[in-house]
Scaffold this motif. Structure first.
Motif, PDB file in Angstrom:
ATOM      1  N   ILE A 123       0.832  -1.216   0.000  1.00 25.17           N
ATOM      2  CA  ILE A 123       0.000   0.000   0.000  1.00 25.17           C
ATOM      3  C   ILE A 123       0.866   1.265   0.000  1.00 25.17           C
ATOM      4  CG2 ILE A 123      -1.987  -1.119   1.053  1.00 25.17           C
ATOM      5  CD1 ILE A 123      -1.240   0.145   3.726  1.00 25.17           C
ATOM      6  N   SER A 124       2.075   1.178   0.576  1.00 26.35           N
ATOM      7  CA  SER A 124       2.972   2.342   0.552  1.00 26.35           C
ATOM      8  C   SER A 124       3.442   2.617  -0.872  1.00 26.35           C
ATOM      9  CB  SER A 124       4.183   2.104   1.467  1.00 26.35           C
ATOM     10  OG  SER A 124       3.775   1.975   2.804  1.00 26.35           O
ATOM     11  N   LEU A 125       3.840   1.563  -1.584  1.00 24.06           N
ATOM     12  CA  LEU A 125       4.245   1.723  -2.984  1.00 24.06           C
ATOM     13  C   LEU A 125       3.101   2.280  -3.817  1.00 24.06           C
ATOM     14  CD1 LEU A 125       6.238   1.209  -5.353  1.00 24.06           C
ATOM     15  CD2 LEU A 125       5.232  -1.077  -5.547  1.00 24.06           C
ATOM     16  N   PHE A 126       1.916   1.758  -3.569  1.00 18.28           N
ATOM     17  CA  PHE A 126       0.708   2.203  -4.280  1.00 18.28           C
ATOM     18  C   PHE A 126       0.461   3.699  -4.056  1.00 18.28           C
ATOM     19  CE2 PHE A 126      -4.006   2.661  -3.785  1.00 18.28           C
ATOM     20  CZ  PHE A 126      -4.335   2.560  -5.119  1.00 18.28           C
ATOM     21  N   ALA A 127       0.552   4.146  -2.790  1.00 18.05           N
ATOM     22  CA  ALA A 127       0.312   5.554  -2.466  1.00 18.05           C
ATOM     23  C   ALA A 127       1.386   6.454  -3.067  1.00 18.05           C
ATOM     24  CB  ALA A 127       0.261   5.728  -0.940  1.00 18.05           C
ATOM     25  N   ILE A 128       2.648   6.058  -2.925  1.00 15.44           N
ATOM     26  CA  ILE A 128       3.756   6.894  -3.404  1.00 15.44           C
ATOM     27  C   ILE A 128       3.747   6.990  -4.932  1.00 15.44           C
ATOM     28  CG2 ILE A 128       6.277   7.028  -3.555  1.00 15.44           C
ATOM     29  CD1 ILE A 128       6.353   5.805  -0.727  1.00 15.44           C
ATOM     30  N   ALA A 129       3.496   5.866  -5.606  1.00 22.77           N
ATOM     31  CA  ALA A 129       3.483   5.872  -7.081  1.00 22.77           C
ATOM     32  C   ALA A 129       2.338   6.745  -7.604  1.00 22.77           C
ATOM     33  CB  ALA A 129       3.344   4.446  -7.604  1.00 22.77           C
ATOM     34  N   SER A 130       1.160   6.649  -6.980  1.00 21.39           N
ATOM     35  CA  SER A 130       0.015   7.479  -7.404  1.00 21.39           C
ATOM     36  C   SER A 130       0.328   8.955  -7.208  1.00 21.39           C
ATOM     37  CB  SER A 130      -1.236   7.106  -6.594  1.00 21.39           C
ATOM     38  OG  SER A 130      -1.575   5.760  -6.770  1.00 21.39           O
ATOM     39  N   PHE A 131       0.925   9.267  -6.039  1.00 15.90           N
ATOM     40  CA  PHE A 131       1.280  10.656  -5.742  1.00 15.90           C
ATOM     41  C   PHE A 131       2.310  11.199  -6.738  1.00 15.90           C
ATOM     42  CE2 PHE A 131       4.800  12.925  -3.526  1.00 15.90           C
ATOM     43  CZ  PHE A 131       4.237  14.195  -3.570  1.00 15.90           C
ATOM     44  N   PHE A 132       3.370  10.428  -7.000  1.00 18.45           N
ATOM     45  CA  PHE A 132       4.425  10.910  -7.905  1.00 18.45           C
ATOM     46  C   PHE A 132       3.883  11.116  -9.319  1.00 18.45           C
ATOM     47  CE2 PHE A 132       7.709  10.154  -4.779  1.00 18.45           C
ATOM     48  CZ  PHE A 132       8.703  11.055  -5.157  1.00 18.45           C
ATOM     49  N   LEU A 133       2.985  10.242  -9.754  1.00 22.86           N
ATOM     50  CA  LEU A 133       2.404  10.408 -11.093  1.00 22.86           C
ATOM     51  C   LEU A 133       1.661  11.744 -11.186  1.00 22.86           C
ATOM     52  CD1 LEU A 133       1.733   9.164 -13.877  1.00 22.86           C
ATOM     53  CD2 LEU A 133      -0.368   8.259 -12.848  1.00 22.86           C
ATOM     54  N   GLY A 134       0.795  12.006 -10.187  1.00 29.73           N
ATOM     55  CA  GLY A 134       0.051  13.264 -10.190  1.00 29.73           C
ATOM     56  C   GLY A 134       0.954  14.472 -10.071  1.00 29.73           C
ATOM     57  N   TYR A 135       1.998  14.351  -9.257  1.00 26.76           N
ATOM     58  CA  TYR A 135       2.889  15.487  -9.035  1.00 26.76           C
ATOM     59  C   TYR A 135       3.745  15.779 -10.272  1.00 26.76           C
ATOM     60  CZ  TYR A 135       5.162  18.761  -5.879  1.00 26.76           C
ATOM     61  OH  TYR A 135       5.596  19.898  -5.264  1.00 26.76           O
ATOM     62  N   LEU A 136       4.158  14.729 -10.976  1.00 31.93           N
ATOM     63  CA  LEU A 136       4.935  14.928 -12.205  1.00 31.93           C
ATOM     64  C   LEU A 136       4.089  15.627 -13.273  1.00 31.93           C
ATOM     65  CD1 LEU A 136       6.978  11.600 -12.460  1.00 31.93           C
ATOM     66  CD2 LEU A 136       7.842  13.883 -11.926  1.00 31.93           C
ATOM     67  N   PHE A 137       2.819  15.255 -13.366  1.00 34.75           N
ATOM     68  CA  PHE A 137       1.930  15.924 -14.325  1.00 34.75           C
ATOM     69  C   PHE A 137       1.734  17.380 -13.920  1.00 34.75           C
ATOM     70  CE2 PHE A 137       1.075  12.107 -16.525  1.00 34.75           C
ATOM     71  CZ  PHE A 137       0.433  12.463 -17.699  1.00 34.75           C
ATOM     72  N   SER A 138       1.622  17.616 -12.615  1.00 35.41           N
ATOM     73  CA  SER A 138       1.499  18.994 -12.142  1.00 35.41           C
ATOM     74  C   SER A 138       2.758  19.788 -12.500  1.00 35.41           C
ATOM     75  CB  SER A 138       1.294  19.001 -10.623  1.00 35.41           C
ATOM     76  OG  SER A 138       1.235  20.330 -10.145  1.00 35.41           O
ATOM     77  N   GLY A 139       3.913  19.171 -12.324  1.00 32.73           N
ATOM     78  CA  GLY A 139       5.173  19.838 -12.667  1.00 32.73           C
ATOM     79  C   GLY A 139       5.259  20.150 -14.151  1.00 32.73           C
ATOM     80  N   TYR A 140       4.793  19.225 -14.980  1.00 32.27           N
ATOM     81  CA  TYR A 140       4.851  19.436 -16.437  1.00 32.27           C
ATOM     82  C   TYR A 140       3.980  20.635 -16.850  1.00 32.27           C
ATOM     83  CZ  TYR A 140       3.907  18.711 -21.386  1.00 32.27           C
ATOM     84  OH  TYR A 140       3.755  18.894 -22.736  1.00 32.27           O
ATOM     85  N   TYR A 141       2.734  20.641 -16.379  1.00 32.20           N
ATOM     86  CA  TYR A 141       1.834  21.734 -16.757  1.00 32.20           C
ATOM     87  C   TYR A 141       2.242  23.053 -16.094  1.00 32.20           C
ATOM     88  CZ  TYR A 141      -1.366  18.844 -19.400  1.00 32.20           C
ATOM     89  OH  TYR A 141      -1.905  18.039 -20.366  1.00 32.20           O
ATOM     90  N   THR A 142       2.844  22.977 -14.908  1.00 30.32           N
ATOM     91  CA  THR A 142       3.344  24.195 -14.262  1.00 30.32           C
ATOM     92  C   THR A 142       4.466  24.808 -15.099  1.00 30.32           C
ATOM     93  OG1 THR A 142       2.785  23.338 -12.070  1.00 30.32           O
ATOM     94  CG2 THR A 142       4.390  25.110 -12.159  1.00 30.32           C
ATOM     95  N   TYR A 143       5.341  23.952 -15.608  1.00 32.10           N
ATOM     96  CA  TYR A 143       6.440  24.430 -16.456  1.00 32.10           C
ATOM     97  C   TYR A 143       5.897  25.060 -17.740  1.00 32.10           C
ATOM     98  CZ  TYR A 143      10.400  24.262 -19.658  1.00 32.10           C
ATOM     99  OH  TYR A 143      11.357  24.601 -20.575  1.00 32.10           O
ATOM    100  N   ILE A 144       4.889  24.417 -18.341  1.00 30.59           N
ATOM    101  CA  ILE A 144       4.315  24.930 -19.596  1.00 30.59           C
ATOM    102  C   ILE A 144       3.633  26.289 -19.382  1.00 30.59           C
ATOM    103  CG2 ILE A 144       2.548  24.523 -21.365  1.00 30.59           C
ATOM    104  CD1 ILE A 144       4.918  22.708 -21.704  1.00 30.59           C
ATOM    105  N   LEU A 145       2.885  26.428 -18.269  1.00 29.55           N
ATOM    106  CA  LEU A 145       2.052  27.624 -18.061  1.00 29.55           C
ATOM    107  C   LEU A 145       2.738  28.711 -17.236  1.00 29.55           C
ATOM    108  CD1 LEU A 145      -1.332  25.798 -17.324  1.00 29.55           C
ATOM    109  CD2 LEU A 145      -0.684  26.966 -19.436  1.00 29.55           C
ATOM    110  N   MET A 146       3.492  28.315 -16.208  1.00 30.66           N
ATOM    111  CA  MET A 146       4.061  29.317 -15.293  1.00 30.66           C
ATOM    112  C   MET A 146       5.552  29.565 -15.518  1.00 30.66           C
ATOM    113  SD  MET A 146       1.183  28.303 -13.961  1.00 30.66           S
ATOM    114  CE  MET A 146      -0.217  28.993 -13.094  1.00 30.66           C
ATOM    115  N   GLY A 147       6.219  28.645 -16.140  1.00 29.90           N
ATOM    116  CA  GLY A 147       7.644  28.847 -16.371  1.00 29.90           C
ATOM    117  C   GLY A 147       8.504  27.889 -15.571  1.00 29.90           C
ATOM    118  N   GLU A 148       9.780  28.162 -15.544  1.00 31.30           N
ATOM    119  CA  GLU A 148      10.756  27.232 -14.970  1.00 31.30           C
ATOM    120  C   GLU A 148      10.715  27.220 -13.442  1.00 31.30           C
ATOM    121  OE1 GLU A 148      14.564  28.203 -16.475  1.00 31.30           O
ATOM    122  OE2 GLU A 148      14.082  27.634 -18.537  1.00 31.30           O
ATOM    123  N   PHE A 149      11.168  26.119 -12.891  1.00 31.79           N
ATOM    124  CA  PHE A 149      11.367  25.972 -11.450  1.00 31.79           C
ATOM    125  C   PHE A 149      12.524  25.001 -11.256  1.00 31.79           C
ATOM    126  CE2 PHE A 149       8.074  23.044 -12.886  1.00 31.79           C
ATOM    127  CZ  PHE A 149       8.571  21.832 -12.464  1.00 31.79           C
TER     128      PHE A 149
END
Length: 261
Positions: free
Chosen positions: A124-150
């Motif tokens: 369940i820990s792997l399940f939670a962490i993998a789900s979180f990282f997937l969502g966070y990576l997508f957030s990072g991608y769209y943040t880079y596209i719309l808001m710029g670099e970080f």
């Protein structure tokens, strides 16, 4: 032999979550949450202008948040909706097998209580962490596209710290699921404990500097300043120690309960 046995139990848990489609809908929810945060932040002024019913000629200016601020807001979304989804998806990890009696088929074999519990915890820990990282990576991608670099390294370190907070919550789920049969009670106790800990930590921040609930604060601080807040390493060490202690307590309580019954 023990390691092979543990891997079989771990594999069984993963297959069970695949069979129940948890490995599909939970990561999908995190992906949508992560993707929507930068999009809504960027287009919020236009949305308010079109949907807000403002008087004609009214000027409503909202500054576009910076990339780190959007990533912080994404963590806030995960802290509210994401944790609720994870708890609901994993609350029956032990209790459902106890209710159906299927765990007897496993424990009558030469399987240790430690292997049984730790395989479920890792799953369940792997399940939670993998789900979180997937969502966070997508957030990072769209943040880079719309808001710029970080700073990507800061984002990954902040995500790693937040993942430890999620692991702590998954350990609580396992603890309550091991000693209770009602999945409603398990969800209530896990979410109640998490909320109570967060509230107490917020109200008494000078005393509760060690609290696991402060890890989300450290993640935000890393995104803004590239370093954790005060007592970062102590907070990290205490949380990891609590995870280990809770895991040992869970094994002992589960063992005692099963031997008595």
């Amino acid at each position: 032999m023990k390691m092979k046995q543990w891997l079989i139990l771990f594999s069984k848990e993963q297959k069970e979550m695949l069979k129940n489609f948890k490995w599909i809908w939970v990561p999908l929810v995190f992906l949508i949450l992560g993707m929507m945060q930068p999009i809504t932040s960027y287009y919020l002024p236009e949305l308010l202008e079109k949907l807000g019913g403002l008087p004609e000629g009214a000027v409503f200016e909202i500054p576009v948040p910076t990339a780190p601020e959007v990533l912080m807001a994404t963590l806030g979304q995960f802290s509210q909706i994401g944790i609720l989804i994870l708890v609901l998806a994993t609350m029956g990890v032990v209790s459902s097998e106890r209710s159906s009696g299927s765990y007897v088929m496993i424990l009558v074999k030469p399987v240790s209580f430690t292997s049984y519990i730790t395989a479920k915890w890792a799953s369940i820990s792997l399940f939670a962490i993998a789900s979180f990282f997937l969502g966070y990576l997508f957030s990072g991608y769209y943040t880079y596209i719309l808001m710029g670099e970080f700073v990507v390294v800061d984002m990954l370190v902040a995500a790693g710290v937040y993942a430890i907070w999620l692991t702590f919550i998954m350990t609580l789920v396992l603890l309550f699921s091991s000693i209770m049969k009602s999945i409603g009670a398990i969800a209530f106790l896990t979410l109640g404990t998490t909320m109570l800990l967060s509230i107490i930590t917020s109200l008494f921040s000078k005393v509760m500097y060690w609290s696991p609930a402060r890890l989300s604060t450290h993640s935000n601080s890393i995104l803004l300043t590239s370093s954790g807040a005060d007592h970062f390493w102590l907070n990290l060490a205490v949380t990891i120690s609590l995870i280990v202690i809770l895991l040992l307590v869970t094994i002992q309580l589960f063992k005692k309960k099963e031997l008595v019954s």
